[in-house]
Write an enzyme that holds these catalytic residues in place. Structure first.
Site, PDB file in Angstrom:
ATOM      1  N   GLY A  46       0.823  -1.195   0.000  1.00 17.95           N
ATOM      2  CA  GLY A  46       0.000   0.000   0.000  1.00 17.95           C
ATOM      3  C   GLY A  46       0.857   1.243   0.000  1.00 17.95           C
ATOM      4  O   GLY A  46       2.030   1.201   0.386  1.00 17.95           O
ATOM      5  N   GLN A  51       2.970   9.968   1.261  1.00 10.49           N
ATOM      6  CA  GLN A  51       4.263   9.279   1.226  1.00 10.49           C
ATOM      7  C   GLN A  51       5.088   9.643  -0.012  1.00 10.49           C
ATOM      8  O   GLN A  51       6.285   9.396  -0.059  1.00 10.49           O
ATOM      9  CB  GLN A  51       4.064   7.756   1.260  1.00 10.49           C
ATOM     10  CG  GLN A  51       3.539   7.261   2.594  1.00 10.49           C
ATOM     11  CD  GLN A  51       3.399   5.755   2.594  1.00 10.49           C
ATOM     12  OE1 GLN A  51       2.413   5.219   2.117  1.00 10.49           O
ATOM     13  NE2 GLN A  51       4.415   5.054   3.087  1.00 10.49           N
ATOM     14  N   CYS A  89       6.301  -0.287   6.886  1.00  9.66           N
ATOM     15  CA  CYS A  89       5.858   0.870   6.107  1.00  9.66           C
ATOM     16  C   CYS A  89       6.992   1.286   5.181  1.00  9.66           C
ATOM     17  O   CYS A  89       8.150   1.310   5.599  1.00  9.66           O
ATOM     18  CB  CYS A  89       5.520   2.008   7.069  1.00  9.66           C
ATOM     19  SG  CYS A  89       5.024   3.527   6.266  1.00  9.66           S
ATOM     20  N   HIS A 131      -3.824   1.055   8.069  1.00 13.29           N
ATOM     21  CA  HIS A 131      -2.488   1.663   7.994  1.00 13.29           C
ATOM     22  C   HIS A 131      -2.456   2.810   6.981  1.00 13.29           C
ATOM     23  O   HIS A 131      -2.004   3.914   7.290  1.00 13.29           O
ATOM     24  CB  HIS A 131      -1.486   0.567   7.596  1.00 13.29           C
ATOM     25  CG  HIS A 131      -0.081   1.045   7.415  1.00 13.29           C
ATOM     26  ND1 HIS A 131       0.949   0.647   8.224  1.00 13.29           N
ATOM     27  CD2 HIS A 131       0.463   1.898   6.504  1.00 13.29           C
ATOM     28  CE1 HIS A 131       2.068   1.239   7.821  1.00 13.29           C
ATOM     29  NE2 HIS A 131       1.800   1.995   6.773  1.00 13.29           N
TER      30      HIS A 131
HETATM   31 ZN    ZN Z   1       2.887   3.306   5.623  1.00 12.73          ZN
END
Ligand code: ZN
Length: 163
Positions: A46, A51, A89, A131
């Site tokens: 994901g 990000q 992550c 998340h």
């Molecule tokens: Zn993440």
């Protein structure tokens, strides 16, 4: 399409709240395509727009390699159960931590054509939905970790001992 640079923990953009998407412009389409390519290239399940440095409420998720989800303005509308597991992550490279999440999650969102959709997921998909959606409010999973972050290499060593 292009690979975008993934922002890492410590970058203040990861702690900001993203804005609602009101229309899909050509620029939004490029962003979504780039997010998809960047997620696959980084071997992630994901990726959220902040990000890659864009404060828009867009996430892409694919937990199996063949179930791509594009979620715009997503909101969790229902959760149930509980699961505990290691989570990582792309913005916290090489690390994982133990996080409790609901085992079942229902999300309403819009797809890339701004049509309303509903997505339900269990286990890994439920975890990924929670998340990624948290990224849109400026939160990282490390805030929820029980105990310490571990290096992924240590985690693999434990796996090998158990198997
Ligand atoms: Zn993440």
């Amino acid at each position: 399409m292009a690979i975008r640079k993934i922002r890492e923990i410590g970058d203040p953009i990861l702690n900001k709240v993203s804005k609602e998407v009101t229309e899909i412009t050509p620029r939004t389409k490029f962003l979504i395509d780039d997010m998809i390519e960047t997620m696959y290239e980084a071997d992630g399940v994901g990726l959220a727009a902040p990000q890659v440095g864009v404060l828009k409420r867009i996430v892409v998720i694919d937990t199996t390699g063949e179930d791509l989800l594009v979620l715009i303005n997503p909101e969790i509308v229902e959760t149930s159960g509980e699961q505990e597991g290691y989570e990582g992550c792309l913005s916290v490279p090489g690390k994982s931590g133990l996080v409790k999440r609901p085992n079942h999650v229902k999300v309403k969102a819009f797809n890339e054509h701004m049509e309303p959709i509903e997505v339900e997921g269990e286990e890994l998909l439920a975890r990924a939905l929670c998340h990624e959606l948290e990224h849109l409010d400026g939160h990282l999973y490390v805030e929820r970790v029980e105990g310490d972050l571990v290096d992924n290499s240590e985690l693999r060593a434990v796996d090998e001992e158990e198997n």
